[in-house]
Design a protein around this motif. Structure first.
Motif, short mmCIF file in Angstrom:
data_model
loop_
_atom_site.label_atom_id
_atom_site.label_comp_id
_atom_site.label_asym_id
_atom_site.label_seq_id
_atom_site.Cartn_x
_atom_site.Cartn_y
_atom_site.Cartn_z
N THR B 283 1.02 -1.17 -0.07
CA THR B 283 0.00 0.03 -0.16
C THR B 283 0.87 1.25 -0.29
O THR B 283 0.27 2.68 0.11
N ILE B 286 0.41 3.31 -3.16
CA ILE B 286 -1.13 3.94 -3.21
C ILE B 286 -1.22 5.09 -2.32
O ILE B 286 -1.87 6.07 -2.73
N LEU B 287 -0.30 5.06 -1.30
CA LEU B 287 -0.24 6.39 -0.47
C LEU B 287 0.40 7.69 -1.17
O LEU B 287 -0.44 8.55 -1.29
N CYS B 290 -2.07 8.58 -3.95
CA CYS B 290 -3.22 9.34 -3.67
C CYS B 290 -2.89 10.67 -3.27
O CYS B 290 -3.63 11.71 -3.43
N GLU B 291 -1.83 10.96 -2.92
CA GLU B 291 -1.53 12.26 -2.41
C GLU B 291 -1.15 13.42 -3.39
O GLU B 291 -1.02 14.37 -3.71
N ASN B 293 -0.83 12.40 -7.09
CA ASN B 293 -1.28 12.16 -8.45
C ASN B 293 -2.68 12.50 -8.80
O ASN B 293 -3.14 12.16 -9.75
N VAL B 294 -3.33 13.20 -7.90
CA VAL B 294 -4.69 13.75 -8.39
C VAL B 294 -4.28 15.20 -8.82
O VAL B 294 -3.91 15.97 -8.26
N PRO B 295 -4.77 15.38 -9.90
CA PRO B 295 -4.18 16.29 -10.85
C PRO B 295 -5.11 17.56 -10.34
O PRO B 295 -6.09 17.57 -9.65
N ASP B 296 -4.41 18.69 -10.32
CA ASP B 296 -5.03 20.22 -9.77
C ASP B 296 -5.93 20.58 -10.99
O ASP B 296 -5.96 20.61 -12.02
N TYR B 315 0.32 10.35 -15.87
CA TYR B 315 0.74 9.48 -14.83
C TYR B 315 0.62 8.19 -15.22
O TYR B 315 0.79 7.19 -14.34
#
Lengths: 509, 509
Positions: B283, B286-287, B290-291, B293-296, B315
């Motif tokens: 995991t 994925i940590l 999640c922090e 690679n969520v695009p702005d 990504y």
């Protein structure tokens, strides 16, 4: 003849070959329970423990983006928290909820399938992989609510998870020795199979609908999603209402696969999942500290004249926050552990309350990070401490409510030592109410003595562990005093133990 | 009279009051084993599971600073890895080793103390808190080797841990019902107590020495530290040599508390610790995802004309790395799980090999992060893939060596199905050798087909899970072919099963 059986490489043949071999082998020794039926079957215990560990870590992951959000010192905390609330905290809570829904369905599945073999282990790993990906798709949904991609990827993951679970069930019924003994022995195996499959495939069908709707009109897709998540609770309410109106109807239900709030939820797995959450929460802050708070060699030489201890004293609040967080999480785990020792059967409702409590516990790293981030005696700091108190209060209150729900049906769910009037009842009550009351008092004190708030908060963190050590003595002193008062008021010749139980039940009810 | 007993609030009195109450209560039902002796005692199972989870997360923590080190694309990977090696990777490996040493001593301790009560649970939590702090003190030591502060804080933590363990032992012997049944029933309880205390206090004494030495001459302090960690192995070697020279000497040893390589190490806890490491490694990526690679929202609108899918395709390599890592870790877990299903007793030596294997598995997130960080077909990428192969190879090789060591003493340590010639032997052999051989072949192929290396690597990641599914069939085909060949060479009328076992033992030895 045997050689031909070996040489033909299809699955069916291999299986038959295996069966032949098994029949020829000697009876197995009694102690090796996990090999009791066939050599290729295994107890599912460790597979489930691993799944629980992975799922609990993933459920708590989304607190990281929240706690890593930098708040400038001049910014008002209240305002920035509101901004956070609208997206990141909501994402955290929803992720936690969704992952625990997936986890609950995983429990139900493996209450039907009690033993595994290699194929099931691999299928389960595939299922795990998709569950760990859910938080990411969910945070995409939250960041881009108007884009279909987020909801679509979520639906695709959820559908595949559902299909894998269906395959697991079909495979399980294909090899009945893997099934729960009760179902395996039952004559209605086939009917059970279709009932379970129907229930499992309900969710993917709805997700498929949501996926298609997302192309047409997004809000409706979200509505369908919400429906899927709350479906068990809605259907349960509907059934309850129907029963009230038309009178109770006896349904032949599949054992272990209902949504009834009194349905047993494997207590072992609830504990394992809780342990995972507590463990990752306790260590989240040390992860950050190890990465960020080792001072740079150059910086120490330039800024602090090479004095390491001065450089480290800058990080003082971080260390305090770490120890505070670890102690609080550790003691909440301790309370949880004490409670579950005496629980003999955990129900769906208790599982739900436990999940909510864990979701608040997952918020603790955020709370403690906030407390050390602001200059002392600023308004922000006061608010941060109040937020911490609220989170601790709610987390411990939901733990208390598990106990309250369990007491409601104590003969089934609790060990007799902690029933009303049992000899550990008062002590358990004190243990469970210690944190809510301390958090509440601290919260109130911060309003009255606003200048001393930090000191009060640290005092609380330091006092509570000692309170736990002394709790048994304190409880017994209080009991003795109360008993003495009672005996003065009603001069009857009842023995101590009965008296004791009377006031305890009065105390809690 | 009873009232006065209750009212006096000292510990001794409270205990006596409890004993009186216990004697008055009815005999307990047989099924509640965990309350078999006294109400305040509890099975230690969950406490140990929680400790294992916390320790395993902390052991793997120090890979994060390594894997978060940014390497510029123009930098040579080899060079920057050498820089990393000197500090961060060394810190990771040493931390892992030290934490597992602390964990091993924790196992030994709780093999003596088999049941717990509230006081022990709280003492254990205090012990946990200090163990989680060890990685930080160790990274201070590595960053500032000349400063006494690092080594001093490490020694202080270690001394306190030792003292807490000593208190736990003293408390345990004070209430013998908490002890291991064998020790509890033994007549030499007192002598055991002093032997165990002596062994526990050895380490703190040496740490105290190291702490004092650090003020005088740092390198000597480090030498003492190294001595403490390797002490069990050194003393074991010395004893082995002595036995060889002077002939075996029969020592009356404390059961469960020796450093002998054949000493049993609670198999359950080895599994729990391994599960924790596998879960956190699976995991970790994925940590990060999640922090980071969520695009702005702004960026998507400005750079990609609001097309989310284009932003996400940037990504792509990260997602591929995530799935690759999860699959590899999951399958290595699967192999580990299959192996430990057939292990009936795990020894210290197997535990050590398992720890080394886990340390390499902890390095996997680094390896996978490297593979996606560089432009395709650059020299760096090739090297990153080779590093991944080496790590996978070593991790799976040490798993294989656990099996080899277990086979050496198969009657004691393995289930009879996997003995030489057992019906699952060949299959287990194939399972354990799949990853080493695939990693080795991939490594060689990257040299030959250097242009195609990425494709080969991804091919490997995708093929391996299917190989596992098909493994049973493949093994049986190979067995059939080999049997057929054998029967052609030696036209004897031996039945299949015997033949099978003969070539299998020839195959592995």
């Amino acid at each position: 003849r045997e050689l031909t059986v070996w040489a033909v490489g299809t699955d069916k043949m291999a299986e038959r070959g295996e069966v032949i071999e098994e029949e020829a082998s000697e009876p197995l020794p009694a102690e090796s329970l996990c090999f009791s039926r066939r050599g290729t079957e295994q107890s599912s215990h460790r597979l489930l423990a691993y799944s629980d560990a992975v799922i609990s870590i993933v459920a708590t992951v989304m607190i990281l983006p929240v706690s890593h959000t930098k708040i400038r010192a001049d910014q008002e905390l209240e305002e920035s928290l509101q901004q956070l609330l609208t997206t990141k905290i909501a994402v955290y809570i929803m992720t936690f909820l969704i992952v625990t829904v997936a986890w609950a369905s995983h429990i139900r599945l493996f209450q039907v399938i009690e033993r595994i073999d290699d194929v099931l282990a691999l299928l389960n790993l595939a299922c795990m992989m998709l569950i760990t990906f859910l938080p990411y798709t969910f945070s995409l949904m939250a960041s881009f609510p108007d884009d279909t991609l987020g909801i679509l990827s979520f639906c695709v993951c959820a559908i595949i998870i559902g299909l894998i679970q269906a395959v697991i069930v079909i495979y399980g019924f294909h090899r009945p020795s893997l099934l729960n003994a009760h179902i395996c022995a039952s004559e209605e195996q086939i009917s059970y199979k279709y009932q379970i499959l129907k229930m499992i495939l309900q969710a993917p069908a709805l997700f498929l609908l949501a996926g298609i709707l997302s192309f047409i009109y997004c809000p409706m897709a979200y509505a369908v999603l919400a429906l899927v998540i709350f479906l068990p609770y809605i259907s349960q309410c509907a059934q309850w209402c129907r029963n009230k109106i038309k009178g109770p109807k006896e349904l032949r239900r599949v054992p272990f696969y209902t949504f009834h709030p009194n349905e047993p939820l494997s207590k072992e797995r609830v504990e394992a999942f809780s342990d995972g959450v507590f463990a990752i929460v306790a260590t989240l802050l040390i992860l950050d500290i190890c990465e960020d708070n080792v001072p740079d060699h150059k910086e120490v030489v330039e800024k602090f004249n090479g004095k390491l201890i001065e450089a480290l004293s800058e990080y003082g609040p971080e260390f305090l926050a770490y120890f505070g967080s670890f102690v609080t999480v550790g003691l909440l785990w301790f309370v949880h552990h004490s409670l579950f020792l005496y629980i003999t059967k955990s129900t769906r409702l208790m599982g739900l309350l436990n999940t909510i409590s864990l979701a608040f516990i997952g918020g603790l790293p955020l709370a403690f990070q906030l407390t050390h981030e602001f200059a002392s005696n600023s308004r922000n700091e006061l608010e941060a401490i109040q937020i911490s108190c609220v989170i601790i209060f709610l987390a411990s209150l939901f733990q208390f409510s598990i106990w309250a729900v369990a007491l409601y049906n104590e003969k089934e769910t609790l060990h007799h030592h902690v029933w009303y009037g049992g000899k550990e009842h008062a002590f358990m009550f004190a243990k469970l109410s210690l944190y809510p009351s301390v958090a509440f008092v601290t919260f109130c004190l911060t309003y009255i003595l606003s200048k001393l708030s930090t000191e009060i908060f640290h005092m609380m963190q330091i006092i509570v562990p000692f309170a736990f050590v002394l709790l048994r003595i304190i409880v017994q002193i209080v009991l003795a005093i109360l008993t003495w008062l009672f005996s003065r008021l009603k001069p009857r010749t009842s023995i101590l133990k009965e008296d004791d139980s009377i006031f305890v039940s009065e105390n809690t009810s």
